[in-house]
Design an enzyme around this catalytic site. Sequence first.
Site, PDB file in Angstrom:
ATOM      1  N   CYS A   1      36.647  37.841  46.881  1.00 14.91           N
ATOM      2  CA  CYS A   1      37.187  38.313  48.318  1.00 14.91           C
ATOM      3  C   CYS A   1      37.842  39.481  48.153  1.00 14.91           C
ATOM      4  O   CYS A   1      37.779  40.375  49.226  1.00 14.91           O
ATOM      5  CB  CYS A   1      38.144  37.156  48.896  1.00 14.91           C
ATOM      6  SG  CYS A   1      37.207  35.799  49.351  1.00 14.91           S
TER       7      CYS A   1
ATOM      8  N   GLU B   1      40.988  30.845  53.758  1.00 14.43           N
ATOM      9  CA  GLU B   1      40.929  32.139  53.090  1.00 14.43           C
ATOM     10  C   GLU B   1      39.341  32.682  53.149  1.00 14.43           C
ATOM     11  O   GLU B   1      38.444  31.893  52.537  1.00 14.43           O
ATOM     12  CB  GLU B   1      41.142  31.841  51.411  1.00 14.43           C
ATOM     13  CG  GLU B   1      42.568  31.508  51.221  1.00 14.43           C
ATOM     14  CD  GLU B   1      43.712  32.567  51.652  1.00 14.43           C
ATOM     15  OE1 GLU B   1      43.245  33.533  51.716  1.00 14.43           O
ATOM     16  OE2 GLU B   1      44.798  32.208  51.873  1.00 14.43           O
TER      17      GLU B   1
END
Length: 473
Positions: A282, A248
Amino acid sequence: MVSRDQLLYIDGAWVEGAGSRPVRDRWTGERIGTVAAGLGEHAVRAVDAAERAMARGLPVPERARVLATAARLVEERGEEFARSITAETGKPITAARGEVGRAVQTLGWAAEETRRLTGETVPLDAVESGAGTIALTVPEARGIAAAITPFNFPLNLVLHKVAPALAAGCAVVLKPSDKAVLVAGLLVEVFAEAGLPAGWLNLVTGTPADVVEPWIDDPRVAVISFTGSSRVGWDLKARSPRKLHVLELGSNTAMVVTGNADLERAAADAVTSALANSGQACVSLQRVYVTREVADRFVTLLGEAFRAVSYGDPRDDATVVGPLVTTEATTGLKRSIDAAVAGGARLLAGGEVVGGVLEPTLLAEVDPDSALVCEEAFGPVASVLVVDDLDEAIRGVNSSMYALNSSIYTGDLGEAMRYAARAQAGSVLVNMPPSYRADHMPYGGVKDSGQGTEGVRYAVHELLHHKLVVLKP
């Protein structure tokens, strides 16, 4: 928060490291504990312990019980966890409490998924060679999982790796961010209290060179699950290509606002997406593409909303934006903002560092090639880019090397469907903030935003090998 001197945790016991370093409160600078420095020998001992644990096994009902008990214990100690998160990282306390609530849900989902681990039958008798056979798949853990986690969600993102791994039957060696280590130690305490047997969760703090390098090279580590920068993530994959990688990585999240959108709703959601967790996520909104016919009205609404956001002391319940995780991060992002303004961008809100906190910052007329548009900012800043139509907006969205979440605000179903079909992203959200994430939904990016899928059920299945068994009387 009570001061905490944290050791390593290997094979069910707290272990001294090779010295220690102080941990300081991000806002006050006060010493709030120490953390042990692990070396390569500790990293190897952690893998040894995990290997022994997996050899002994952990029955499915016991895994489920431990995870459910851990959920209850995290909830009971919720304020302690939240204050630890705020002290160590500077995350505003309301956001820290929200993270704790999500962590409880993540553990609960993992406990439920543990009981749903099933294979499937395979109809081999559909071909002549399979006549008289019975075939089925049996889920098996891939092996030891190395979890390497970031600072920005130091509880819930640890659990997005640890909880699915335990559910799948994978023992874990954990290396948390050196900017958020005490929270991980509290979590280890919870799992120990919940009755997790020795070796199933091992915590090794220290430098990546000392801790992660041995795991990269150790063939017993079957999985590397990493959340962090694209550069580091792809390097991990390149150096250990035979392992399974769940990565990720970075992002540069985009939102599109078209001419028939609900502008007030879009502006309110844009503020939330850009500034939650002080922009350190993110999926934090960084680029807003708005069509020209509504640009003036939308920019006015968004600028007013940014200027109204409270910032400062992270322990104040009213604070939305607190300090970034380091002074260096603040300085670097301020430098990027100044460069954008020098290049012709118009500052609509913020732009200054006040009391050590970067103000919520909004810019317009930003050069599409500037760092604020092309790179990951990881702070409380967003840029508005005016486009002529949806096609131009889609080209702008897809120009990024990142592709995690994106969203569109529109009252036209056709526009929504066109965007969903053409936008390059792991997730497309319609009339919802692009920072949205529920902990049981599939979550992962494409392009430089990573590979593999998190979200508890999906992460569990990433960590399983489905063995085929064929029976013939």
